[in-house]
Design an enzyme around this catalytic site. Structure first.
Site, PDB file in Angstrom:
ATOM      1  N   ALA A  60       0.848  -1.187   0.000  1.00  0.00           N
ATOM      2  CA  ALA A  60       0.000   0.000   0.000  1.00  0.00           C
ATOM      3  C   ALA A  60       0.883   1.237   0.000  1.00  0.00           C
ATOM      4  CB  ALA A  60      -0.877  -0.019   1.245  1.00  0.00           C
ATOM      5  N   GLY A  99       0.605  -5.084   0.721  1.00  0.00           N
ATOM      6  CA  GLY A  99      -0.535  -5.169  -0.191  1.00  0.00           C
ATOM      7  C   GLY A  99      -0.180  -5.874  -1.498  1.00  0.00           C
ATOM      8  N   GLU A 102      -0.520  -9.360  -0.807  1.00  0.00           N
ATOM      9  CA  GLU A 102      -1.954  -9.633  -0.618  1.00  0.00           C
ATOM     10  C   GLU A 102      -2.671  -9.748  -1.971  1.00  0.00           C
ATOM     11  OE1 GLU A 102      -2.290  -6.388   2.249  1.00  0.00           O
ATOM     12  OE2 GLU A 102      -3.171  -7.796   3.668  1.00  0.00           O
ATOM     13  N   GLU A 122       4.298  -5.328   7.093  1.00  0.00           N
ATOM     14  CA  GLU A 122       3.503  -4.229   7.663  1.00  0.00           C
ATOM     15  C   GLU A 122       3.923  -3.853   9.080  1.00  0.00           C
ATOM     16  OE1 GLU A 122       2.287  -6.545   5.696  1.00  0.00           O
ATOM     17  OE2 GLU A 122       0.703  -5.761   4.423  1.00  0.00           O
TER      18      GLU A 122
HETATM   19  N1  3HC Z   1       4.661   3.375  -0.047  1.00  0.00           N
HETATM   20  C1  3HC Z   1       5.097   4.536  -0.570  1.00  0.00           C
HETATM   21  N2  3HC Z   1       6.320   4.700  -1.108  1.00  0.00           N
HETATM   22  C2  3HC Z   1       7.121   3.636  -1.101  1.00  0.00           C
HETATM   23  C3  3HC Z   1       6.737   2.392  -0.564  1.00  0.00           C
HETATM   24  C4  3HC Z   1       5.434   2.280  -0.023  1.00  0.00           C
HETATM   25  N3  3HC Z   1       4.951   1.134   0.494  1.00  0.00           N
HETATM   26  N4  3HC Z   1       7.759   1.532  -0.704  1.00  0.00           N
HETATM   27  C5  3HC Z   1       8.751   2.204  -1.304  1.00  0.00           C
HETATM   28  N5  3HC Z   1       8.373   3.472  -1.550  1.00  0.00           N
HETATM   29  C6  3HC Z   1       9.143   4.533  -2.212  1.00  0.00           C
HETATM   30  C7  3HC Z   1      10.314   5.009  -1.356  1.00  0.00           C
HETATM   31  O1  3HC Z   1       9.893   6.009  -0.456  1.00  0.00           O
HETATM   32  C8  3HC Z   1      11.253   5.544  -2.417  1.00  0.00           C
HETATM   33  O2  3HC Z   1      10.772   6.797  -2.805  1.00  0.00           O
HETATM   34  P1  3HC Z   1      11.781   7.966  -3.290  1.00  0.00           P
HETATM   35  O3  3HC Z   1      12.478   7.407  -4.487  1.00  0.00           O
HETATM   36  O4  3HC Z   1      10.899   9.115  -3.549  1.00  0.00           O
HETATM   37  O5  3HC Z   1      12.723   8.165  -2.122  1.00  0.00           O
HETATM   38  C9  3HC Z   1      11.042   4.591  -3.591  1.00  0.00           C
HETATM   39  O6  3HC Z   1       9.764   3.972  -3.368  1.00  0.00           O
HETATM   40  C10 3HC Z   1      12.077   3.502  -3.702  1.00  0.00           C
HETATM   41  O7  3HC Z   1      12.167   2.840  -2.435  1.00  0.00           O
HETATM   42  P2  3HC Z   1      13.598   2.460  -1.805  1.00  0.00           P
HETATM   43  O8  3HC Z   1      14.511   3.626  -1.879  1.00  0.00           O
HETATM   44  O9  3HC Z   1      13.321   1.847  -0.483  1.00  0.00           O
HETATM   45  O10 3HC Z   1      14.076   1.371  -2.882  1.00  0.00           O
HETATM   46  P3  3HC Z   1      14.765  -0.037  -2.632  1.00  0.00           P
HETATM   47  O11 3HC Z   1      14.899  -0.619  -3.978  1.00  0.00           O
HETATM   48  O12 3HC Z   1      15.947   0.097  -1.753  1.00  0.00           O
HETATM   49  O13 3HC Z   1      13.690  -0.902  -1.797  1.00  0.00           O
HETATM   50  C11 3HC Z   1      11.569  -1.882  -1.281  1.00  0.00           C
HETATM   51  C12 3HC Z   1      12.465  -1.218  -2.361  1.00  0.00           C
HETATM   52  C13 3HC Z   1      12.181  -3.203  -0.846  1.00  0.00           C
HETATM   53  C14 3HC Z   1      10.224  -2.094  -1.909  1.00  0.00           C
HETATM   54  C15 3HC Z   1      11.452  -0.948  -0.042  1.00  0.00           C
HETATM   55  O14 3HC Z   1      11.099   0.345  -0.487  1.00  0.00           O
HETATM   56  C16 3HC Z   1      10.424  -1.365   0.978  1.00  0.00           C
HETATM   57  O15 3HC Z   1      10.697  -2.218   1.793  1.00  0.00           O
HETATM   58  N6  3HC Z   1       9.229  -0.739   0.949  1.00  0.00           N
HETATM   59  C17 3HC Z   1       8.225  -0.887   1.959  1.00  0.00           C
HETATM   60  C18 3HC Z   1       7.513  -2.204   1.884  1.00  0.00           C
HETATM   61  C19 3HC Z   1       6.422  -2.252   2.914  1.00  0.00           C
HETATM   62  O16 3HC Z   1       6.620  -2.042   4.088  1.00  0.00           O
HETATM   63  N7  3HC Z   1       5.206  -2.576   2.451  1.00  0.00           N
HETATM   64  C20 3HC Z   1       4.064  -2.641   3.287  1.00  0.00           C
HETATM   65  C21 3HC Z   1       3.290  -1.367   3.162  1.00  0.00           C
HETATM   66  S1  3HC Z   1       1.879  -1.348   4.234  1.00  0.00           S
HETATM   67  C22 3HC Z   1       0.710  -2.276   3.389  1.00  0.00           C
HETATM   68  O17 3HC Z   1       0.975  -2.783   2.337  1.00  0.00           O
HETATM   69  C23 3HC Z   1      -0.632  -2.371   4.022  1.00  0.00           C
HETATM   70  C24 3HC Z   1      -1.492  -3.370   3.344  1.00  0.00           C
HETATM   71  O18 3HC Z   1      -1.494  -4.567   4.077  1.00  0.00           O
HETATM   72  C25 3HC Z   1      -2.915  -2.870   3.239  1.00  0.00           C
END
Ligand code: 3HC
Length: 479
Positions: A60, A99, A102, A122
């Site tokens: 998400a 997500g 998911e 998450e």
């Molecule tokens: N939401 C918004 N922006 C995100 C994002 C997310 N979930 N994940 C990554 N981004 C953005 C980063 O902020 C970054 O933005 P920028 O270039 O403007 O700085 C860009 O994407 C690239 O991210 P990274 O610099 O971290 O790139 P990497 O290649 O090093 O890593 C990744 C990629 C492994 C996908 C890492 O970004 C990551 O772990 N992201 C978070 C994953 C996460 O926690 N997902 C769960 C979200 S909550 C959810 O899904 C709820 C659901 O259950 C309803």
């Protein structure tokens, strides 16, 4: 458009496209829902969903978490996929996280590229899965694995996902493999929401609760996730989804989630500023001077990142101590399964230990990590300056000393920076890049590139007593 659709011979291809990581925001959710309706209207044989840019979806869009959720909500979109008479196949490259995972679990089938990762991280953002993760994952992989993945938030690789039963196949080209799946075989797969929930196992939950209280003390989300998984076992599928969503929405606006989100975006904002991005010297061979605890940790971090590393010490006793310390770090990584025997052997092959500064002649970077004595630092930097290529970067790991004073006596002070690691250097994420009065953009840029290569979070600091981390720590200790 964040979701594009096309069909060929009754096969639908749905692309998730929100660069760089296909984060799932309102537009993407809306596009996915339209894709479900499109596939049904056109009576397609199957839909293959994949992400643009070699990434399935990172979850998400956390940028939306500070505003009220906007329809369509992800749970309803995923229910539409799961319940559709057109079977969806997720072709996963890069990552399928939160997500993203998911979405994949709502599909009838999942095929992963060998180097892809899938998981529900998450809790690392202070929330729990909010679109069916706590209900679908236990149904697919069983309780033990689901509890571990959801409460610890650690993604797994393709082979592990295959053995756990989370994905059906691991293929170099998952999209092509999804196309090749036999229609009859696909038609026999039961939608995930119709799977039976695993039987309750009170002992497993008791042990998991104790483990989380010890390992993730003070963190709300992992324990709430555990509660939600447990309660969901005795609820009909759609009710399990509703209780999950309620907890997700509650945690999302809470102080822990807000703080963890802040950290997530702050860490990402800490990358090199645009004007420094393309200037870095490519570092293949690095020298570490001093093989004490700090030097050995830095050397090990460099080895683990695939560099050729030379450790310089003053005498044979120093060399032996460095070799032993680095050897112990290798053993620990082997024991914890972070590396295998072949990788350990490769690391050893890339390491040289010596007392001869001439060994530094072909290196692009040197990091001195000897004790905090300005006279000793001057002597070492002068020796490195004399043997290393003119464009090599000379770094000091000093915690307190004046980087400008160290640079002043060299022929070219612009090549000196601070690279301040924190112990244990191969584990701690923070790397302070200390910019001296004369440090060149190229030297600073090389520091940023190194941080990225080592998987560390770079923070630019000026020359001052204790830089940033230790100044904060000092006030913390005082308090
Ligand atoms: N939401 C918004 N922006 C995100 C994002 C997310 N979930 N994940 C990554 N981004 C953005 C980063 O902020 C970054 O933005 P920028 O270039 O403007 O700085 C860009 O994407 C690239 O991210 P990274 O610099 O971290 O790139 P990497 O290649 O090093 O890593 C990744 C990629 C492994 C996908 C890492 O970004 C990551 O772990 N992201 C978070 C994953 C996460 O926690 N997902 C769960 C979200 S909550 C959810 O899904 C709820 C659901 O259950 C309803």
């Amino acid at each position: 458009m964040q979701v594009t659709m096309r069909s060929e011979n009754h096969v639908g291809y749905v692309t998730l496209s929100n660069p760089p990581v296909n984060a799932i925001g309102q537009a993407l959710r809306q596009g996915l829902l339209e894709a479900v309706r499109w596939a049904e209207r056109d009576r397609l044989d199957r839909v293959i969903v994949f992400g643009a840019g070699g990434v399935f979806a990172a979850g998400a869009d956390a940028k939306e978490f500070d505003s009220p959720p906007q329809a369509p909500h992800l749970p309803e979109v995923l229910n539409a996929i799961d319940e559709s008479f057109v079977p969806w196949i997720a072709a996963i490259e890069g990552v399928a996280l939160g997500g993203g995972a998911e979405i994949a679990m709502a599909c009838r089938m999942r095929i992963m590229a060998p180097d892809a990762r899938i998981g529900l991280p998450e809790v690392t953002l202070g929330v729990i899965p909010g679109a069916g993760g706590t209900a679908r994952l236990p149904r697919l992989v069983g309780l033990q694995k689901a509890v571990e993945m959801i409460t610890m938030g650690k993604p797994i690789g393709a082979q592990e996902a295959r053995s756990a039963g989370l994905v059906h196949a691991v293929e170099d080209d998952p999209i092509e493999a999804a196309f090749m799946v036999n229609s009859e075989e696909l038609g026999c797969i039961v939608p995930t929401w119709e799977f039976h929930a695993p039987a309750h196992d009170p002992d497993l939950f008791r042990m998991a609760r104790e483990n989380l209280k010890a390992k993730m003390a003070g963190q709300e989300a992992p324990l709430r996730a555990l509660e939600v998984i447990e309660a969901g076992l005795s609820l009909p599928f759609h009710q399990a989804l509703m209780q999950e969503r309620q907890v997700f929405l509650e945690l999302k606006t809470g102080p822990q989630a807000k703080a963890l989100r802040h950290i997530f975006f702050a860490q990402r904002a800490a990358k090199a500023p645009a004007h420094l991005r393309d200037l870095a010297l490519e570092v293949r061979h690095a020298v570490v001077v001093g093989g004490g605890t700090m030097g050995a940790g830095i050397a090990y971090a460099l080895l683990a990142a695939g560099l050729q590393v030379t450790v310089l010490e003053a005498d044979a006793a120093g060399l032996q101590r460095a070799e032993d310390t680095i050897g112990k770090l290798t053993e620990a990584s082997l024991k914890r399964g972070i590396i295998d025997a072949a990788q350990a052997a490769d690391q050893r092959r890339r390491m040289t230990l010596s007392t001869e500064y001439s060994e530094a002649a072909s290196a692009q970077l040197a990091i001195e990590a000897v004790f905090e004595d300005m006279a000793v630092k001057h002597e070492i930097l002068a020796k490195l300056d004399a043997v290393m290529p003119a464009d090599a970067v000379l770094a000091t790991n000093t915690s307190y000393l004046d980087v400008n004073e160290m640079a002043a006596r060299l022929m070219d002070p612009t090549r000196v920076i601070g690279l301040h690691f924190f112990a244990p250097a191969h584990i701690m994420k923070l790397l302070e890049i200390v910019q001296g009065a004369q440090s060149s953009d190229r030297a600073i840029s090389t520091g940023y590139a190194l941080a990225k290569r080592l998987g560390k979070v770079p923070v630019l600091a000026g020359v001052c007593d204790g830089f940033i981390g230790n100044r904060i720590l000092a006030r913390y200790r005082e308090a």
